[in-house]
Design a protein around this motif. Sequence first.
Motif, short mmCIF file in Angstrom:
data_model
loop_
_atom_site.label_atom_id
_atom_site.label_comp_id
_atom_site.label_asym_id
_atom_site.label_seq_id
_atom_site.Cartn_x
_atom_site.Cartn_y
_atom_site.Cartn_z
N LYS A 55 1.14 26.62 -22.04
CA LYS A 55 2.03 26.53 -20.89
C LYS A 55 2.83 27.81 -20.78
CE LYS A 55 4.71 22.73 -19.04
NZ LYS A 55 5.49 21.52 -19.38
N ALA A 56 3.00 28.29 -19.54
CA ALA A 56 3.81 29.48 -19.29
C ALA A 56 4.72 29.18 -18.11
CB ALA A 56 2.94 30.69 -19.00
N GLN A 57 6.04 29.32 -18.31
CA GLN A 57 7.01 29.02 -17.27
C GLN A 57 7.99 30.17 -17.13
OE1 GLN A 57 8.03 25.35 -19.47
NE2 GLN A 57 7.94 24.35 -17.47
N LYS A 58 8.36 30.46 -15.90
CA LYS A 58 9.34 31.51 -15.64
C LYS A 58 10.69 30.87 -15.38
CE LYS A 58 10.26 35.67 -13.02
NZ LYS A 58 9.77 36.58 -12.00
N SER A 59 11.72 31.42 -16.01
CA SER A 59 13.07 30.92 -15.85
C SER A 59 13.99 32.09 -15.54
CB SER A 59 13.52 30.22 -17.14
OG SER A 59 14.90 29.92 -17.07
N VAL A 60 14.71 31.98 -14.44
CA VAL A 60 15.68 33.02 -14.07
C VAL A 60 16.99 32.33 -13.76
CG1 VAL A 60 16.26 34.88 -12.47
CG2 VAL A 60 13.87 34.48 -13.09
N TRP A 61 18.02 32.62 -14.55
CA TRP A 61 19.33 32.06 -14.26
C TRP A 61 20.25 33.11 -13.68
CZ3 TRP A 61 21.24 27.72 -13.02
CH2 TRP A 61 22.62 27.52 -13.01
N ASP A 62 20.25 34.30 -14.24
CA ASP A 62 21.03 35.40 -13.68
C ASP A 62 20.29 36.71 -13.96
OD1 ASP A 62 21.67 36.28 -16.29
OD2 ASP A 62 23.56 35.24 -16.32
N GLU A 63 20.90 37.83 -13.61
CA GLU A 63 20.20 39.11 -13.75
C GLU A 63 19.88 39.48 -15.18
OE1 GLU A 63 24.12 42.00 -13.47
OE2 GLU A 63 23.05 41.40 -11.66
N ASN A 64 20.59 38.92 -16.15
CA ASN A 64 20.32 39.21 -17.55
C ASN A 64 19.52 38.10 -18.23
OD1 ASN A 64 21.75 41.68 -17.59
ND2 ASN A 64 23.65 40.51 -17.58
N ALA A 65 19.12 37.10 -17.48
CA ALA A 65 18.40 35.97 -18.06
C ALA A 65 17.14 35.65 -17.27
CB ALA A 65 19.32 34.75 -18.16
N ALA A 66 16.26 36.63 -17.16
CA ALA A 66 14.95 36.41 -16.56
C ALA A 66 13.94 36.37 -17.71
CB ALA A 66 14.61 37.53 -15.59
N TYR A 67 13.36 35.20 -17.93
CA TYR A 67 12.48 34.98 -19.08
C TYR A 67 11.19 34.31 -18.65
CZ TYR A 67 16.18 36.01 -22.43
OH TYR A 67 17.15 36.64 -23.18
N TRP A 68 10.14 34.65 -19.37
CA TRP A 68 8.91 33.85 -19.36
C TRP A 68 8.92 33.12 -20.68
CZ3 TRP A 68 5.07 32.58 -16.09
CH2 TRP A 68 5.02 33.26 -14.87
N VAL A 69 8.74 31.81 -20.62
CA VAL A 69 8.71 31.00 -21.83
C VAL A 69 7.31 30.44 -21.98
CG1 VAL A 69 9.76 29.09 -23.08
CG2 VAL A 69 11.13 30.41 -21.45
N ARG A 85 11.95 38.18 -22.62
CA ARG A 85 12.88 38.61 -21.57
C ARG A 85 12.24 39.69 -20.70
NH1 ARG A 85 17.43 41.79 -20.20
NH2 ARG A 85 17.34 43.12 -22.02
N PHE A 86 12.50 39.59 -19.40
CA PHE A 86 11.98 40.55 -18.43
C PHE A 86 13.12 41.21 -17.69
CE2 PHE A 86 7.99 38.80 -19.33
CZ PHE A 86 7.01 39.56 -18.71
N THR A 87 12.86 42.42 -17.21
CA THR A 87 13.83 43.10 -16.36
C THR A 87 13.67 42.58 -14.93
OG1 THR A 87 12.28 44.89 -15.88
CG2 THR A 87 13.75 45.18 -17.79
N LEU A 88 14.59 42.94 -14.07
CA LEU A 88 14.52 42.45 -12.69
C LEU A 88 13.35 43.04 -11.91
CD1 LEU A 88 18.28 42.30 -11.68
CD2 LEU A 88 16.75 40.45 -12.32
N ASP A 89 12.78 44.15 -12.39
CA ASP A 89 11.62 44.72 -11.69
C ASP A 89 10.30 44.19 -12.24
OD1 ASP A 89 11.79 46.07 -14.08
OD2 ASP A 89 11.43 48.05 -13.23
N GLY A 90 10.36 43.10 -13.03
CA GLY A 90 9.14 42.42 -13.46
C GLY A 90 8.44 42.99 -14.67
N LYS A 91 9.13 43.75 -15.50
CA LYS A 91 8.54 44.34 -16.70
C LYS A 91 9.19 43.72 -17.94
CE LYS A 91 6.43 47.77 -14.43
NZ LYS A 91 5.86 47.11 -13.29
N PRO A 92 8.42 43.57 -19.04
CA PRO A 92 9.03 43.09 -20.28
C PRO A 92 10.14 44.04 -20.71
CG PRO A 92 6.64 43.06 -20.45
CD PRO A 92 6.98 43.78 -19.18
N ALA A 93 11.28 43.48 -21.13
CA ALA A 93 12.44 44.30 -21.46
C ALA A 93 12.15 45.20 -22.66
CB ALA A 93 13.66 43.43 -21.71
N GLY A 94 11.44 44.70 -23.66
CA GLY A 94 10.96 45.56 -24.73
C GLY A 94 11.92 45.87 -25.86
N GLY A 95 13.12 45.34 -25.89
CA GLY A 95 14.03 45.61 -27.00
C GLY A 95 13.76 44.70 -28.18
N ASN A 96 14.47 44.94 -29.27
CA ASN A 96 14.29 44.13 -30.47
C ASN A 96 14.70 42.68 -30.27
OD1 ASN A 96 13.25 46.22 -31.99
ND2 ASN A 96 15.27 46.90 -32.67
#
Length: 172
Positions: A55-69, A85-96
């Motif tokens: 299962k893959a679900q997208k969850s966006v609550w605010d600009e800092n909480a865009a996630y694919w779970v 976590r993803f950035t607002l432009d649709g890319k994986p955030a990539g941090g630790n």
Amino acid sequence: MKKRKKWLPLAISAALLLLFGLGQFYAYIMKDQWAERSAAREVARSRAGLTEVTKAQKSVWDENAAYWVLTGKNESGAELMVWVRFTLDGKPAGGNNDIYAAELSQGTSEQQIREKLASELPGADIRRLLPGVFNGEYAWQVFYKQEGRYYYRFYRFSDGTAIGDGYSLPSK
């Protein structure tokens, strides 16, 4: 009779062309969403060891909480839930700290949350239940209707306890 025979292949061709066009339009509209989901799967495979995604679900609550779970299994067969976590432009955030993986047995399952909601909110019409992040905590996000009003409520993934009192949406 001959006129009908002439128009029938033309009508069928036009209908098929229309269906093909609608399919292409749908693919064009969804390609960004599909690309994000594929990127999330790749990150979950490489960094969290997720080998099978169920299962893959997208969850966006605010600009800092865009996630694919993503929910699935690792090599040893344990069921995992992975937040990417993803950035607002649709890319994986990539941090630790931008990926979190937990075994489902160590947290609260969707079924457990549904049972909790049935006892806490009798008569509520649950419109959507999905994992996400709320105020920096990995949580279940519940959107429901009760007595003619809509509400959001959040429950911690780790133990199923409520986070705050939830939100009531204004009525029309």
